[in-house]
Design a protein around this motif. Structure first.
Motif, short mmCIF file in Angstrom:
data_model
loop_
_atom_site.label_atom_id
_atom_site.label_comp_id
_atom_site.label_asym_id
_atom_site.label_seq_id
_atom_site.Cartn_x
_atom_site.Cartn_y
_atom_site.Cartn_z
N UNK A 4 0.82 -1.22 0.00
CA UNK A 4 0.00 0.00 0.00
C UNK A 4 0.85 1.26 0.00
N UNK A 5 2.17 1.09 -0.09
CA UNK A 5 3.06 2.24 -0.11
C UNK A 5 3.02 2.87 -1.50
N UNK A 6 2.40 4.03 -1.59
CA UNK A 6 2.31 4.72 -2.86
C UNK A 6 2.32 6.22 -2.61
N UNK A 7 2.34 6.99 -3.68
CA UNK A 7 2.43 8.44 -3.56
C UNK A 7 1.26 8.99 -2.76
N UNK A 8 0.07 8.51 -3.06
CA UNK A 8 -1.12 9.01 -2.38
C UNK A 8 -1.03 8.79 -0.87
N UNK A 9 -0.69 7.58 -0.45
CA UNK A 9 -0.65 7.28 0.99
C UNK A 9 0.43 8.07 1.70
N UNK A 10 1.57 8.26 1.06
CA UNK A 10 2.67 8.99 1.68
C UNK A 10 2.32 10.47 1.83
N UNK A 11 1.74 11.06 0.78
CA UNK A 11 1.35 12.47 0.85
C UNK A 11 0.27 12.67 1.91
N UNK A 12 -0.70 11.76 1.97
CA UNK A 12 -1.75 11.86 2.99
C UNK A 12 -1.15 11.83 4.39
N UNK A 13 -0.19 10.94 4.59
CA UNK A 13 0.47 10.83 5.90
C UNK A 13 1.23 12.11 6.23
N UNK A 14 1.89 12.69 5.25
CA UNK A 14 2.63 13.93 5.47
C UNK A 14 1.68 15.08 5.83
N UNK A 15 0.55 15.16 5.12
CA UNK A 15 -0.43 16.22 5.40
C UNK A 15 -0.97 16.08 6.82
N UNK A 16 -1.24 14.86 7.20
CA UNK A 16 -1.78 14.62 8.55
C UNK A 16 -0.76 15.01 9.62
N UNK A 17 0.49 14.63 9.42
CA UNK A 17 1.53 14.95 10.40
C UNK A 17 1.75 16.45 10.52
N UNK A 18 1.61 17.18 9.41
CA UNK A 18 1.86 18.62 9.43
C UNK A 18 0.59 19.42 9.68
#
Length: 473
Positions: A4-18
């Motif tokens: 499930x590691x893809x661009x969408x999931x990583x960007x979503x995680x970054x947005x959530x953290x910030x």
């Protein structure tokens, strides 16, 4: 389990953290909110373009190129990527110097040979922009995938690889020449002129005179054909399709004579060499000479004067030695090749030239030191070859007259350069001379010789370091 590691999931995680919501991140990144929604919430999600991915990376505090590895995977996992999308990706990889990703992308594209023409056109476009070494994988891709084995783009790709592969390593240059030469006839005429000149010079550096003669003849014949058919003789026509040459046409015409004459002189066919020297003595009759062409003609005329004196000296006519020495005093740029000629003549005809060496070796060594200082080492393969050759001739001269210390010192200098450029033909000659005159060397010279021989073993990847006796390590 599916990854499930893809661009969408990583960007979503970054947005959530910030702590960004979609609206706030749209403001920070400068991207349209609807576009972001398609990338993050679409079903299926939209793969961002490269400019969009760079904007996202910058807004999140990452360098451009962030997530490019995943981007490449998703490009090919979803479907065979549209060429425009892949071209943009490859271009950004060129700009960011991401060679590994370029190799991976082109490897994945191997499954789709229909893109060969597009890859070639893109490489040529980027070549015109000034990109060079990083384009090698693109041209190699074309040579592997081109279906029509004699197509022009196949020949041009081999030509580009040949030119981009040139280095200070003589053996690599020779290998590149051998690979390229079967394709030379399929090149556009301008590329063929450049290619023939480069081939002749590579074989000249390798002292393979038959090949030099072959390509000098082809170069002269092709340049004559172009001239007689009046193809792009004027400056405003020089960039027309079919005659995209690096040099003025008169250079190829004149160099065909220069290289032929020099090759003949090197196999001691001196009278034949003199006939070719007359062929470039005065080329002011050549139509279409602009300011650059006039300068090239003057340079060729200068070469003819030098080579006329040199060939007569090599024939054994010592009366030309004074004239040639005077010529070299007036033309310091000719000192290095000129001294090589003098040493050849001295070794062949037993001339004593100590007085000339006393005068010229100091400026010669100074030129070498300046060249090394300017370029980190010798940038030009022709300069390297000349210094190596000169030291070999000097060592022969001194050893012949039993001046062993001077002979061995020059031998070691030449051997060191020969090792560096991997010129195996001369390397073997140096090693043989070193062994023959070993008993006349000082302990210091023997130690330097043995050090260089260990470097030869490394060059040949001979794994003997654990077996070399301590007294020679």
């Amino acid at each position: 389990m599916q990854n499930t590691l893809n661009i969408r999931s990583i960007v979503e995680q970054e947005l959530q953290q910030k702590g960004y919501n979609l609206s706030r991140f749209s403001q920070v990144s400068g991207m349209n909110r609807g576009t972001l929604s398609l990338i993050l919430n679409g079903n299926p999600s939209k793969l961002p373009s490269i400019p969009q991915l760079d904007k996202i990376a910058e807004a999140l505090g990452y360098e451009q190129g962030w997530l490019y590895e995943l981007y490449l995977e998703e490009c090919f996992d979803r479907e065979v990527p549209h060429w425009r999308r892949l071209k943009n990706f490859l271009y950004r990889c060129i700009q960011l110097d991401k060679e590994e990703l370029i190799d991976k992308a082109l490897h994945r594209l191997m499954e789709d040979c229909s893109q060969t023409a597009a890859v070639f056109d893109a490489a040529e476009e980027w070549y015109e922009e000034g990109h060079r070494q990083i384009l090698l994988p693109f041209y190699r891709y074309v040579t592997v995938n081109e279906k029509y084995r004699h197509a022009e783009r196949l020949a041009v790709s081999h030509y580009r690889i040949f030119r981009l592969s040139q280095s200070e390593n003589f053996e690599n240059n020779l290998r590149a020449a051998i690979t390229f030469e079967p394709y030379r006839h399929e090149l556009p005429v301008g590329f063929r002129l450049d290619g023939l000149l480069k081939l002749a010079n590579i074989y000249y550096n390798q002292h393979i005179w038959e090949k030099v003669e072959l390509y000098a003849d082809e170069l002269r014949e092709l340049a004559t054909e172009v001239y007689e058919n009046k193809i792009s003789l004027h400056e405003d026509q020089d960039r027309e399709k079919g005659l995209e040459t690096e040099r003025h046409l008169v250079v190829y015409f004149g160099q065909g004579y220069v290289l032929k004459g020099n090759a003949l002189a090197n196999v001691k066919k001196y009278d034949e060499a003199l006939t070719y020297i007359s062929g470039y003595q005065n080329l002011y009759w050549f139509n279409g000479l602009d300011e650059i062409g006039q300068k090239e003609v003057l340079k060729l005329s200068h070469f003819s004067e030098a080579n006329f004196l040199a060939v007569n000296l090599l024939k054994g006519n010592q009366s030309y030695l004074t004239r040639y020495t005077e010529f070299l005093r007036s033309n310091p740029n000719e000192l290095l090749p000129g001294l090589m000629v003098i040493m050849d003549a001295a070794n062949q005809h037993h001339f004593l030239v100590d007085h000339i060496l006393d005068e010229f070796m100091i400026p010669i060594e100074k030129m070498k030191d300046e060249l090394q200082y300017q370029n980190g080492y010798y940038q030009s393969t022709s300069s390297i070859e000349r210094y190596e050759d000169l030291y070999r001739k000097l060592s022969v001269y001194f050893l012949k007259y039993q001046r062993y210390n001077e002979g061995i010192e020059n031998l070691l200098k030449g051997l060191s350069i020969s090792l560096r450029v991997n010129n195996k033909s001369n390397l073997l000659a140096y090693l043989a001379m070193g062994e023959v005159f070993r008993n006349y060397a000082t302990n210091s010279q023997i130690n330097r010789f043995e050090f260089i021989m260990r470097e030869v073993l490394k060059l040949e990847e001979v794994q003997l370091s654990n077996f070399i006796p301590d007294n020679v390590k």
